[in-house]
Design an enzyme around this catalytic site. Sequence first.
Site, PDB file in Angstrom:
ATOM      1  N   LYS A  54       0.687  -1.325   0.022  1.00 34.46           N
ATOM      2  CA  LYS A  54       0.115   0.078  -0.042  1.00 34.46           C
ATOM      3  C   LYS A  54       0.833   1.219  -0.166  1.00 34.46           C
ATOM      4  O   LYS A  54       0.644   2.105  -0.680  1.00 34.46           O
ATOM      5  CB  LYS A  54      -0.759  -0.356   1.328  1.00 34.46           C
ATOM      6  CG  LYS A  54      -2.035   1.200   1.273  1.00 34.46           C
ATOM      7  CD  LYS A  54      -2.760   0.878   2.542  1.00 34.46           C
ATOM      8  CE  LYS A  54      -3.778   2.171   2.322  1.00 34.46           C
ATOM      9  NZ  LYS A  54      -4.814   1.987   1.402  1.00 34.46           N
ATOM     10  N   ARG A  58      -2.864   3.251   8.772  1.00 32.56           N
ATOM     11  CA  ARG A  58      -3.105   1.942   8.374  1.00 32.56           C
ATOM     12  C   ARG A  58      -2.032   1.223   8.086  1.00 32.56           C
ATOM     13  O   ARG A  58      -0.973   1.508   7.970  1.00 32.56           O
ATOM     14  CB  ARG A  58      -3.831   2.108   6.784  1.00 32.56           C
ATOM     15  CG  ARG A  58      -5.147   2.761   6.606  1.00 32.56           C
ATOM     16  CD  ARG A  58      -5.448   2.818   5.401  1.00 32.56           C
ATOM     17  NE  ARG A  58      -6.671   3.153   5.185  1.00 32.56           N
ATOM     18  CZ  ARG A  58      -7.034   4.592   4.840  1.00 32.56           C
ATOM     19  NH1 ARG A  58      -6.381   5.524   4.606  1.00 32.56           N
ATOM     20  NH2 ARG A  58      -8.412   5.090   4.420  1.00 32.56           N
ATOM     21  N   GLY A  70      -7.753  -7.551   5.712  1.00 31.44           N
ATOM     22  CA  GLY A  70      -8.680  -7.966   6.883  1.00 31.44           C
ATOM     23  C   GLY A  70      -7.788  -8.286   8.030  1.00 31.44           C
ATOM     24  O   GLY A  70      -8.063  -8.637   9.114  1.00 31.44           O
ATOM     25  N   MET A 107      -5.779  -6.154   9.881  1.00 32.41           N
ATOM     26  CA  MET A 107      -6.010  -5.018  10.769  1.00 32.41           C
ATOM     27  C   MET A 107      -6.797  -3.967  10.263  1.00 32.41           C
ATOM     28  O   MET A 107      -6.782  -3.490   9.058  1.00 32.41           O
ATOM     29  CB  MET A 107      -4.476  -4.557  10.817  1.00 32.41           C
ATOM     30  CG  MET A 107      -4.308  -3.024  11.704  1.00 32.41           C
ATOM     31  SD  MET A 107      -4.177  -3.326  13.451  1.00 32.41           S
ATOM     32  CE  MET A 107      -4.620  -1.562  13.680  1.00 32.41           C
ATOM     33  N   ARG A 152      -8.033   1.620  -8.960  1.00 33.79           N
ATOM     34  CA  ARG A 152      -7.700   0.068  -9.304  1.00 33.79           C
ATOM     35  C   ARG A 152      -8.349  -0.324 -10.707  1.00 33.79           C
ATOM     36  O   ARG A 152      -9.191   0.609 -11.120  1.00 33.79           O
ATOM     37  CB  ARG A 152      -8.440  -0.677  -7.974  1.00 33.79           C
ATOM     38  CG  ARG A 152      -9.848  -0.238  -7.660  1.00 33.79           C
ATOM     39  CD  ARG A 152     -10.301  -1.126  -6.600  1.00 33.79           C
ATOM     40  NE  ARG A 152     -11.622  -0.570  -6.584  1.00 33.79           N
ATOM     41  CZ  ARG A 152     -12.488  -0.984  -5.364  1.00 33.79           C
ATOM     42  NH1 ARG A 152     -11.911  -1.687  -4.403  1.00 33.79           N
ATOM     43  NH2 ARG A 152     -13.714  -0.677  -5.217  1.00 33.79           N
ATOM     44  N   HIS A 158     -23.604 -37.003 -15.042  1.00 32.37           N
ATOM     45  CA  HIS A 158     -23.878 -37.075 -16.457  1.00 32.37           C
ATOM     46  C   HIS A 158     -24.694 -35.933 -17.020  1.00 32.37           C
ATOM     47  O   HIS A 158     -24.347 -35.193 -17.956  1.00 32.37           O
ATOM     48  CB  HIS A 158     -24.916 -38.251 -16.792  1.00 32.37           C
ATOM     49  CG  HIS A 158     -25.503 -38.546 -17.913  1.00 32.37           C
ATOM     50  ND1 HIS A 158     -26.796 -38.100 -18.343  1.00 32.37           N
ATOM     51  CD2 HIS A 158     -24.833 -38.981 -19.029  1.00 32.37           C
ATOM     52  CE1 HIS A 158     -26.942 -38.395 -19.627  1.00 32.37           C
ATOM     53  NE2 HIS A 158     -25.871 -38.994 -19.954  1.00 32.37           N
ATOM     54  N   ARG A 211     -16.940 -39.600 -27.882  1.00 33.48           N
ATOM     55  CA  ARG A 211     -17.274 -40.776 -26.974  1.00 33.48           C
ATOM     56  C   ARG A 211     -18.349 -41.522 -27.871  1.00 33.48           C
ATOM     57  O   ARG A 211     -19.468 -41.047 -28.050  1.00 33.48           O
ATOM     58  CB  ARG A 211     -17.991 -40.211 -25.773  1.00 33.48           C
ATOM     59  CG  ARG A 211     -17.215 -39.658 -24.686  1.00 33.48           C
ATOM     60  CD  ARG A 211     -17.785 -38.892 -23.628  1.00 33.48           C
ATOM     61  NE  ARG A 211     -18.361 -37.608 -24.407  1.00 33.48           N
ATOM     62  CZ  ARG A 211     -18.366 -36.137 -23.776  1.00 33.48           C
ATOM     63  NH1 ARG A 211     -17.990 -36.213 -22.696  1.00 33.48           N
ATOM     64  NH2 ARG A 211     -18.531 -35.277 -24.820  1.00 33.48           N
ATOM     65  N   ARG A 259     -12.684 -42.537 -28.536  1.00 31.13           N
ATOM     66  CA  ARG A 259     -12.471 -43.349 -27.330  1.00 31.13           C
ATOM     67  C   ARG A 259     -13.355 -44.654 -27.669  1.00 31.13           C
ATOM     68  O   ARG A 259     -14.730 -44.364 -28.059  1.00 31.13           O
ATOM     69  CB  ARG A 259     -12.926 -42.572 -26.607  1.00 31.13           C
ATOM     70  CG  ARG A 259     -12.855 -43.687 -24.977  1.00 31.13           C
ATOM     71  CD  ARG A 259     -13.254 -42.889 -23.746  1.00 31.13           C
ATOM     72  NE  ARG A 259     -14.640 -42.939 -23.494  1.00 31.13           N
ATOM     73  CZ  ARG A 259     -15.311 -42.115 -22.698  1.00 31.13           C
ATOM     74  NH1 ARG A 259     -14.495 -41.527 -21.661  1.00 31.13           N
ATOM     75  NH2 ARG A 259     -16.311 -41.736 -22.687  1.00 31.13           N
ATOM     76  N   GLU A 289      -6.414 -42.433 -16.810  1.00 28.93           N
ATOM     77  CA  GLU A 289      -7.643 -41.778 -15.927  1.00 28.93           C
ATOM     78  C   GLU A 289      -7.493 -42.830 -14.817  1.00 28.93           C
ATOM     79  O   GLU A 289      -8.377 -42.559 -13.812  1.00 28.93           O
ATOM     80  CB  GLU A 289      -8.840 -41.964 -16.623  1.00 28.93           C
ATOM     81  CG  GLU A 289      -9.129 -43.340 -17.255  1.00 28.93           C
ATOM     82  CD  GLU A 289     -10.247 -43.362 -18.286  1.00 28.93           C
ATOM     83  OE1 GLU A 289     -11.332 -42.668 -17.755  1.00 28.93           O
ATOM     84  OE2 GLU A 289     -10.457 -44.219 -19.178  1.00 28.93           O
ATOM     85  N   SER A 316      -3.998 -39.292 -23.366  1.00 26.39           N
ATOM     86  CA  SER A 316      -4.960 -38.124 -23.027  1.00 26.39           C
ATOM     87  C   SER A 316      -5.533 -38.340 -21.529  1.00 26.39           C
ATOM     88  O   SER A 316      -5.991 -39.449 -21.109  1.00 26.39           O
ATOM     89  CB  SER A 316      -6.201 -38.218 -23.993  1.00 26.39           C
ATOM     90  OG  SER A 316      -7.135 -37.462 -23.563  1.00 26.39           O
ATOM     91  N   GLY A 341      -7.679 -38.283 -18.584  1.00 27.83           N
ATOM     92  CA  GLY A 341      -9.280 -38.590 -18.227  1.00 27.83           C
ATOM     93  C   GLY A 341      -9.058 -37.867 -16.750  1.00 27.83           C
ATOM     94  O   GLY A 341      -9.363 -38.867 -15.843  1.00 27.83           O
ATOM     95  N   THR A 342      -9.585 -36.684 -16.585  1.00 25.71           N
ATOM     96  CA  THR A 342      -9.247 -36.262 -15.255  1.00 25.71           C
ATOM     97  C   THR A 342     -10.434 -36.324 -14.400  1.00 25.71           C
ATOM     98  O   THR A 342     -10.348 -36.215 -13.155  1.00 25.71           O
ATOM     99  CB  THR A 342      -8.626 -34.787 -15.034  1.00 25.71           C
ATOM    100  OG1 THR A 342      -9.254 -33.908 -16.076  1.00 25.71           O
ATOM    101  CG2 THR A 342      -7.242 -34.609 -15.417  1.00 25.71           C
ATOM    102  N   ASN A 343     -11.616 -36.704 -14.909  1.00 26.95           N
ATOM    103  CA  ASN A 343     -12.967 -36.563 -14.175  1.00 26.95           C
ATOM    104  C   ASN A 343     -12.543 -38.334 -13.270  1.00 26.95           C
ATOM    105  O   ASN A 343     -12.830 -38.185 -12.160  1.00 26.95           O
ATOM    106  CB  ASN A 343     -14.121 -37.223 -15.186  1.00 26.95           C
ATOM    107  CG  ASN A 343     -14.436 -35.809 -15.719  1.00 26.95           C
ATOM    108  OD1 ASN A 343     -13.802 -34.905 -15.859  1.00 26.95           O
ATOM    109  ND2 ASN A 343     -15.176 -36.076 -16.766  1.00 26.95           N
ATOM    110  N   CYS A 359      -8.702 -34.615 -21.792  1.00 28.06           N
ATOM    111  CA  CYS A 359     -10.045 -34.528 -22.278  1.00 28.06           C
ATOM    112  C   CYS A 359     -10.785 -34.652 -21.223  1.00 28.06           C
ATOM    113  O   CYS A 359     -12.196 -34.764 -21.500  1.00 28.06           O
ATOM    114  CB  CYS A 359     -10.276 -35.743 -23.328  1.00 28.06           C
ATOM    115  SG  CYS A 359      -9.988 -37.265 -22.590  1.00 28.06           S
ATOM    116  N   TYR A 401      -2.066 -30.388 -25.647  1.00 27.76           N
ATOM    117  CA  TYR A 401      -3.444 -29.937 -25.841  1.00 27.76           C
ATOM    118  C   TYR A 401      -4.451 -30.023 -24.765  1.00 27.76           C
ATOM    119  O   TYR A 401      -4.270 -30.923 -23.979  1.00 27.76           O
ATOM    120  CB  TYR A 401      -3.789 -30.337 -27.026  1.00 27.76           C
ATOM    121  CG  TYR A 401      -4.441 -31.950 -27.212  1.00 27.76           C
ATOM    122  CD1 TYR A 401      -5.704 -32.285 -26.831  1.00 27.76           C
ATOM    123  CD2 TYR A 401      -3.483 -32.976 -27.615  1.00 27.76           C
ATOM    124  CE1 TYR A 401      -5.956 -33.651 -26.732  1.00 27.76           C
ATOM    125  CE2 TYR A 401      -4.057 -34.331 -27.489  1.00 27.76           C
ATOM    126  CZ  TYR A 401      -5.152 -34.642 -27.138  1.00 27.76           C
ATOM    127  OH  TYR A 401      -5.551 -35.637 -26.780  1.00 27.76           O
TER     128      TYR A 401
END
Lengths: 906, 906
Positions: A26, A95, A104, A106, A339, A461, A583, A639, A771, A790, A792-794, A857, A877
């Site tokens: 600041k 301040r 937050g 102080m 800002r 889904h 899919r 797939r 995955e 690839s 499959g992070t789910n 993916c 990618y």
Amino acid sequence: MPKLVYSFGDGQAEGTLADRPRLGGKGAGLHEMTRLGVPVPPGFTISAEVCQHFEQQGRLPAELQPQVEEALELLGRRMGRRFGDPQAPLLVSVRSGAAVSMPGMMDTVLNLGLCDAALAGLAALGGGRRFALDAYRRLIAMFGNVVKGVAHERFERALAEARARAGARTDAELDEQALAALVETYQTIYREAVGEPFPQDPHAQLWEAIRAVLRSWNNERARTYRRLHRIEGLLGTAVNVQAMVFGNTGPHSATGVCFTRNPATGEDVLYGEYLPNAQGEDVVAGLRTPEPIARLQQQMPDRYRELLELKALLERHFRDMQDIEFTIEDGRLYVLQTRAGKRTGPAALRIATEMVEQGLLSPREAVRRVEPAHLEQLLFPTLEPAAARRAREQGRLLARGLNAAPGVAVGTVVFEPEEAEAAAAHGARVILVRPETSPEDIGGMAAAQGILTSTGGITSHAAVVARGMGKPCVAGCSAIEIDLERQCFRAGAHTVHKGEVVSIDGSTGEVYLGALPTSQSELVRVLLERELEPEQAPLYQRFARFMEWVDQARRLRVRANADTPEDARVALAFGAEGIGLCRTEHMFFEPERIPLMRAMILAETEAEQRAALARVEPHQRDDFVAIFTAMGERPVTIRLLDPPLHEFLPKEPEQQQALAQELGLDPERVRAKVQQLQEFNPMLGHRGCRLGITHPEIYAMQVRAIVEAALEVAARGLRVRPEIMVPLVGSAAELALVRSRIEAIIAQRRAALREQGIEPPVEFAIGTMIELPRACLLAEEIAQHADFFSFGTNDLTQCTWGLSRDDGQSFLPRYQEEGLLPVDPFQVLDRPGVGALMRLAVEGGRRARAELHLGICGEHGGEPASVAFCHELGLDYVSCSPYRIPIARLAAAQAALAGEPQLRAE
Amino acid sequence: MPKLVYSFGDGQAEGTLADRPRLGGKGAGLHEMTRLGVPVPPGFTISAEVCQHFEQQGRLPAELQPQVEEALELLGRRMGRRFGDPQAPLLVSVRSGAAVSMPGMMDTVLNLGLCDAALAGLAALGGGRRFALDAYRRLIAMFGNVVKGVAHERFERALAEARARAGARTDAELDEQALAALVETYQTIYREAVGEPFPQDPHAQLWEAIRAVLRSWNNERARTYRRLHRIEGLLGTAVNVQAMVFGNTGPHSATGVCFTRNPATGEDVLYGEYLPNAQGEDVVAGLRTPEPIARLQQQMPDRYRELLELKALLERHFRDMQDIEFTIEDGRLYVLQTRAGKRTGPAALRIATEMVEQGLLSPREAVRRVEPAHLEQLLFPTLEPAAARRAREQGRLLARGLNAAPGVAVGTVVFEPEEAEAAAAHGARVILVRPETSPEDIGGMAAAQGILTSTGGITSHAAVVARGMGKPCVAGCSAIEIDLERQCFRAGAHTVHKGEVVSIDGSTGEVYLGALPTSQSELVRVLLERELEPEQAPLYQRFARFMEWVDQARRLRVRANADTPEDARVALAFGAEGIGLCRTEHMFFEPERIPLMRAMILAETEAEQRAALARVEPHQRDDFVAIFTAMGERPVTIRLLDPPLHEFLPKEPEQQQALAQELGLDPERVRAKVQQLQEFNPMLGHRGCRLGITHPEIYAMQVRAIVEAALEVAARGLRVRPEIMVPLVGSAAELALVRSRIEAIIAQRRAALREQGIEPPVEFAIGTMIELPRACLLAEEIAQHADFFSFGTNDLTQCTWGLSRDDGQSFLPRYQEEGLLPVDPFQVLDRPGVGALMRLAVEGGRRARAELHLGICGEHGGEPASVAFCHELGLDYVSCSPYRIPIARLAAAQAALAGEPQLRAE
């Protein structure tokens, strides 16, 4: 004597931005703005070295007092007043401010320097006695609370009693007399709580406030904050002492806020409002109607010109649209804060592109000025904020669920997918409300405007399919209780029956009763239909130009998750560079195909099974021909079948009965098959390549369809790039086996064509989804059989956390409340957990095969923070649902630019 | 000239065991035995360097031929014959043998050196003409097949025709004339297939055979074998040429096999049988009844004495009981093979302990001579092998499932747990047959002799509970189809109804119709009842002594998974050093408690819930008091509630109805609650610490019960060591929160006691199960809140593989067939996958807290290969079901000794 105090004011400052370690964020900012010529109220900063000394020695360094006194002198001269002088009192704020922002940590103390004796002097300076009393009572309360720890509520209670006595609705209605009484009451409260009277010596006030700020550096809250945010190695906090300025001291005073450009449209004009003779909080309280900023041009033309100059100065310096708080005290303009200004999506796009045209930004910088959320606003319908607020006030907000797919939809409630289809066929707009959805419901989902489910998470889904369709979805809305029998749902006191209208906001997760006004995404219409309407042209042109810059900046490629030729068309319109996930199971759920699939599953002999599959095969091949044709020479990752077979069979006894009749089978056989295929934990069951290994004929059919389609399209001269992806691989042996079967089919089909003298130049890549945690751990071995990975992070998230995406809603809300889960790992990729496994997989995979192609993916492929992680990880990618492609492109570009300095010209 | 050929014979050998890289494993062994004085038939070994040369240059090195000729000369002298001499022909065998064993890589050629001209000479040497013709036809067939690739079937067909013509049942019945005709037929087959006559020059035969062996090194099969077994860096194969000896050359010849000790009982006597004037294959064919080895003492006392001397020599050298094949040719004893002999469990224990008494073994070596499977035989009932074979021949083997819990049980079939209890109460022995089991069935399981399920894997509920109870279980037996309605199950053509008798073998997974004779484990009876019966005393004493050596050798501690005071008592009898897993949920399933638990779950107000829990609490406390008292100063790890709440509610509508009536609730409310708690993937759902976090009152009740029990027992003077374990932790924040709640309760209870002047010296350890991949990845953070980690490798395996233990049976059998899964990862810990995560967790945990205590409480804790891994990983203890404790102790000792050399004295 070491320099501990740094003054700023009147265009001169002893510090610079580089002094941040000692002056804090600041403080350094105030010095820098002053140097820049921004008229900030003057003041001085006490170095963080003092804090360190105070902490180590338990007292202030001896050198401090003379330096502060000197700085106070200078400050007084700059303001034409004097600290401690009852005739012309200089009031200051104190301040804290460390080198790293700790919001937050102080509170602030304002109006320091005021005492009984100075009241009259302050009043005489222009504001009058009422103004002086009001400033004084604020000082007593803030000082008492922040410096002495007196409970805030004690002052608040006294204030409420004063209002009640005076019959006043707001504090502003309290008159001079009431305020005088209140000052006395506050002093009594203070004395009782602290054990001594409120200090009448301004210097004593100041030093106590400085000490309080320094003490606050090591209070419980601040220590915890630093531990949680891993803030280490700081000297301590700096202390900023700054002159108070007031916009309510007379007719030549005012207070206001303004944006340097229109934050709603982006138009390049000053935009804002102000109140003459008022304080900032009067603007907030909303009791007087502020004037539009343009009026200032008539009322105080010089100050308005000054504001315009400031706009130019600040925009050139910060290279962004600014949101400025200002006060005019007796004809003198002060900037209290500036800002980057919040803005809408269209405004962000316009500001960024126009600033490039105006030479204020380079294209690469412009890319960093538009947030992914801004693009989201441009791509999905939104609720009008005023209308939403009104609806909330009217109690029409029924429930809040998960913001599973962005956008807003309005329609009549239906509960059955078939009804949704029927209603849509008659032109009705419906919202499909279900406990959860399954692949059989796809027709109904496509027909609906939006989807609302009571269970399931962000990757359920319903959520995944809705995002793929670009439709709004509110998922896991456990606050509604669906009664399918009575065709209604309850939400609190409301019961909503079939046919009633609701509005859902998939960007916020809100569900409203009745139709709320929405704004549709014109951009999407233009992109998809490619017919420019004159009024949309500028928006489209800006978007196209901006995305060009985006594409130049990024390294990551962006592909689409697209299952059908229609999906492929949409994906291309949004700029997909290939398909990262096709899919194949969704192809099986189409009405004319699912009976064939079911017949295959229910077949008792291999011959029956082959016959059923043979009838599915031409459909699959046609789909692939159409997709390859649409995507041209871009890569298409397909797939092989992934879901367990029971997903294709009906769950309800009546439907099973009907299916048996349709296929001419014994109903008992259908029932027995459904029971046989049932699983305790389908997510961890017989699916993915496990299915391909036990049912080689299914994968063989799919691979034949892919290979023949690719060869056919290639024979027409298109260099198609098919990539065959094997799901749920956990060991190298699995992939090796499936790969050898795939290669045999490719070789056989090539040989058959070669006999006819045809040799289409197609290269088939064969790879796998990563995955399962085990696949990450054994990536080196698996990569020996894979051309690409690839992620499959789910599923990877589910397995890593041991957390089903469909079952989390029973406890995750509680986790959020307890602060146990700052973000939903299904929404934002979990770097320390899932990300660590991905890193192992990337390292292992590349060790085995340096040229291994890497992508993602999972649903994270369209989420900006996750895209940034994929960039850092060195993936090639990301792939996401078509409607999120522009967002992923932007996120990829921003990730690539993240290393570049932010405030410099290029 | 480099030395390429190494001779051995008559007690002299040119090679030693250290020449294994060049002479191969088999060759080096022959040289070593010769040096040792074992009368092996003489011969010579061609170095593997020749193989390397042959492979690289495509021809044999020039130096080879003279060296082989010289070795052949020496060999002839040693045998008193001459290779290629038709009057006194020397016959030899040719065998491959690399430095690493590659079984089945290459066949053997026997009888080389025989030709038309030598037949008479061989006959005259003692065996007669029939013998010579028989040897000749074997040579032609083996040489044709192995060296020239003539299909084996062509010779077999001719042999069958010869038998048919002669009316002979076996080859041995073919007379001289028939054999002469057969030799001609074989020669014709050979000539037709190869295109040239069978070579009449013995040297030509030999060189062709040597070349064939060298070629075989790089055939498809051998290359694949080496790739699969990762055998690299070898020179190639050596070639062993060894003189043939024959036990069928007259009355002073014989052939036999003998063990140096009784392999059934371990008694220290020669044990075996022989046939005078016969070949080895005559013993196998079983047409003549062999004589017991003791008869040899009368028939050939010198040879018998020679065998006794050999026994002493071999046992002293190999430090183990040997299984010897021998041939006596014209009064001269030859040993063809010696190897460690297979033995039963009781024999293994007796041999190991007696060999220590005899000074042949050190106690540490003795520990390595008893296999975990031997102890298993001592601890669980077994089927009599002959009876099992008979039953299979009679078609009474109904099905094969998973060998889920070892031991054998016989009883009448029942399908309902309640019936099992009722029948057992009347003294009946029953087998409980269920599709799967759940915690409600525990009473029925305890009452049954054994359990048979049609679904579920090696870590399914049925398997885990059965192992804990020491009861046999066959799980996942998908070959049986259970019809609960008709109270029967089908297995192939059989239908078995309730009340029929079956036998199940949980060590093999076999299910038999009818009662099969079994041998019970006397040792277990002695251990549990601690009353020695005279005839069991030696077994028990040996066991006790042996286990002392075991315990001295191991580093890993061994604890028990024990849920009740009774379990604790059994665990102690088997040598448990603590409890590694006390699953508190099993305590809730007891008949008088489950209604309270259900009332708690169905409570609508917090007050109702607290009231129900308050009624459970004293039961839990009493259990813990009893367990702490039983375990004394040994550590007891108690896991807080883990399973999802729906497991406590009945699944069937009728049971729900009954429950509602019992509790005086609206049936609709029960139904709704069951539906609300339902999960798609319960394994990944609302359980473990997630439950504890959303229902703090449950964990609070459990912790109070543990703390109060521990303090109460400690006040009596016992230094109890309670360890409170939080399940399913995935983040440090979860554990930090639960830990702080636990610590608050401990502090509060201590304070309450302190007021009464009581301060029992109990230390409470608080730790977590590591059972999610994420916990392994974030172990360093988690360890900051944990005193110990206990690996829950069941769930960790499920999540790492994405594989539900209950659903794998639909495809895992196919995986086994395809060779995709050499071992079940739920049975043997998966080192490269799950093990890699465990390693990360150990490293991370110890980085944060060097003194972190580490253990494992998954089902792998009692499996020898997994115990070895835990030792390597540096864990502090393993925990397993009580009946497996001796096995785990032995496995831990063997793992600790694995680095010590095997054949040397200590």
